[in-house]
Design an enzyme around this catalytic site. Structure first.
Site, PDB file in Angstrom:
ATOM      1  N   LYS A  15       2.876   1.765  -0.702  1.00 25.02           N
ATOM      2  CA  LYS A  15       1.477   1.824  -1.131  1.00 25.02           C
ATOM      3  C   LYS A  15       1.312   2.502  -2.472  1.00 25.02           C
ATOM      4  O   LYS A  15       0.249   2.404  -3.095  1.00 25.02           O
ATOM      5  CB  LYS A  15       0.623   2.480  -0.047  1.00 25.02           C
ATOM      6  CG  LYS A  15       0.497   1.592   1.180  1.00 25.02           C
ATOM      7  CD  LYS A  15      -0.688   1.918   2.041  1.00 25.02           C
ATOM      8  CE  LYS A  15      -0.861   0.845   3.112  1.00 25.02           C
ATOM      9  NZ  LYS A  15      -2.040   1.061   3.959  1.00 25.02           N
ATOM     10  N   ASP A  62      -5.017   6.035   6.238  1.00 21.61           N
ATOM     11  CA  ASP A  62      -4.212   6.659   7.291  1.00 21.61           C
ATOM     12  C   ASP A  62      -3.241   7.660   6.676  1.00 21.61           C
ATOM     13  O   ASP A  62      -2.560   8.390   7.388  1.00 21.61           O
ATOM     14  CB  ASP A  62      -3.416   5.597   8.047  1.00 21.61           C
ATOM     15  CG  ASP A  62      -4.266   4.876   9.078  1.00 21.61           C
ATOM     16  OD1 ASP A  62      -5.061   5.534   9.753  1.00 21.61           O
ATOM     17  OD2 ASP A  62      -4.131   3.647   9.206  1.00 21.61           O
TER      18      ASP A  62
END
Length: 400
Positions: A75, A123
């Protein structure tokens, strides 16, 4: 659970906008942005011949995104890329000219970035990327985290200068809260999931992930015949599968999308043939994949080029973490976080089921590519599940 794609769009060409986002030119642009960053080294691609032999396949390669840009996750490529892109676009509007990525350190661009606030829900990993990207360009970031995000992951995001906001509930509720507050205050939401009317920025996030595929294809001795890709909202799986389909055309690999059984929103969407929101279940150890509603952009891609959808259990994920930490033969040791090895967990489960093997065409000639999407992003949790600290594993056995 295992399901072949029966959607009427299966094997149809990507939608024009998705082909543009995930195509060769987009991947090249993402590569240019990456090259402009510090610590932009290519992540390693490991061959695991011993595990391949055990699974009865010809070759197994794992691309280790746990090494990416110091953030420990794939990410790092998405949120920061989108932030940089959006700052350059705003600078271009205000300055009345095209602004190149190399100009981000300039005072006039920094002054514009300083007036921008980027928000997202996370998250853990996506929020770190957005916060890091905002820090790189001199912008402000506000990151929304739900009650299930560990304090260690929250601290890892805050270290990049982000303002942290705790939200009661789960990931999807934090997404809605981030969007609501950002709309009220004029902030820019950089989400890795999409909803009606909000697609372009998640598309930029996905475009950043195509770097993974470019690097892997340059290093693989032959293109893969199969990929097993983990999914939360589906953006990562769609980006990797989409770019592989464009880069390899008719020779593209068979794509299997893998999710936790406790949070299988893409699987249930494939089963229903349309995007669905699933009921909340018990938390999954694969916390980065715990999503209950798919990204609309991701589903549009995966409905066309996702060939199969499957789920794995909690113990499958933990078993993979331990297997990669303690490899057989000459295979290298790899630090894989709770969600990082879900694709490999899917392969192992598929390889052990004769019906699934046949459905996917897995055999002794198959060449499988797996992405280890995260390292030990929560070192304490990793040590608890593996019985070794991440540094012990990383230093245990590496290829010569």
């Amino acid at each position: 659970m295992f399901l072949l794609n029966r959607h009427p769009d299966h094997r149809q060409p990507l939608a024009e906008e998705d082909a543009a986002t995930l195509g060769l030119a987009g991947a090249e642009e993402a590569g240019r942005f990456l090259a402009a960053r510090d610590n932009h080294a290519e992540t390693p691609l490991h061959a695991l011949p011993s595990l391949a032999a055990e699974l009865g396949i010809g070759a197994l390669h794992i691309k280790d995104e746990g090494k990416r840009l110091g953030l420990g996750s794939f990410k790092a490529l998405g949120g920061a890329y989108a932030v940089m892109h959006l700052v350059l676009e705003e600078a271009g509007r205000r300055l009345g000219r095209a602004v190149a990525v190399e100009e981000l350190p300039k005072a006039e661009v920094k002054a514009i970035a300083a007036q921008m606030t980027f928000a997202c829900a996370t998250d853990g990993n996506h929020g770190r990327s957005v916060a890091q990207g905002a820090g790189l360009v001199g912008a402000r970031s506000v990151i929304f985290v739900h009650s299930g995000v560990s304090n260690e992951r929250v601290a890892a995001i805050a270290r990049f200068g982000a303002e942290m906001v705790r939200v009661a509930g789960d990931y999807d509720q934090s997404v809605r809260e981030a969007a609501r507050v950002a709309a009220e205050r004029g902030w820019i939401v950089v989400s890795d999931t999409s909803w009606p009317g909000y697609e372009r920025i998640p598309g930029l996030v996905m475009q950043g992930y195509t770097v993974i595929v470019r690097e892997a294809l340059e290093r693989l001795p032959e293109p893969p015949t199969h990929v097993f890709l983990q999914a939360g909202v589906g953006g990562f799986a769609a980006a990797v599968a989409g770019h592989l389909a464009i880069a390899l055309g008719n020779a593209r690999p068979t794509v299997t999308v893998v999710e936790p059984a406790r949070a299988a929103c893409v699987y249930e969407t494939a089963k229903a043939g349309r995007p669905v929101t699933i009921a909340h279940s018990k938390p999954t150890v694969m916390a980065m994949l715990e999503c209950y509603e798919p990204s609309l952009v991701a589903w549009r891609v995966l409905s066309r080029i996702g060939d199969a959808f499957m789920t794995v259990e909690e113990e499958d994920a933990v078993s993979v973490m331990n297997r990669l930490a303690r490899p057989a033969g000459d295979d290298p040791a790899i630090v894989s976080g709770e969600s990082g090895g879900a694709g490999l967990a899917g392969l192992i489960r598929a390889a052990g089921d004769n019906k699934v093997r046949a459905a996917l065409g897995l055999d002794a000639n198959s060449r499988v590519l797996i992405i280890n999407s995260e390292g030990a992003t929560d070192p304490g949790r990793y040590a608890e599940l593996v019985g070794m600290a991440p540094d012990q594993v990383a230093n245990a056995r590496q290829p010569a």
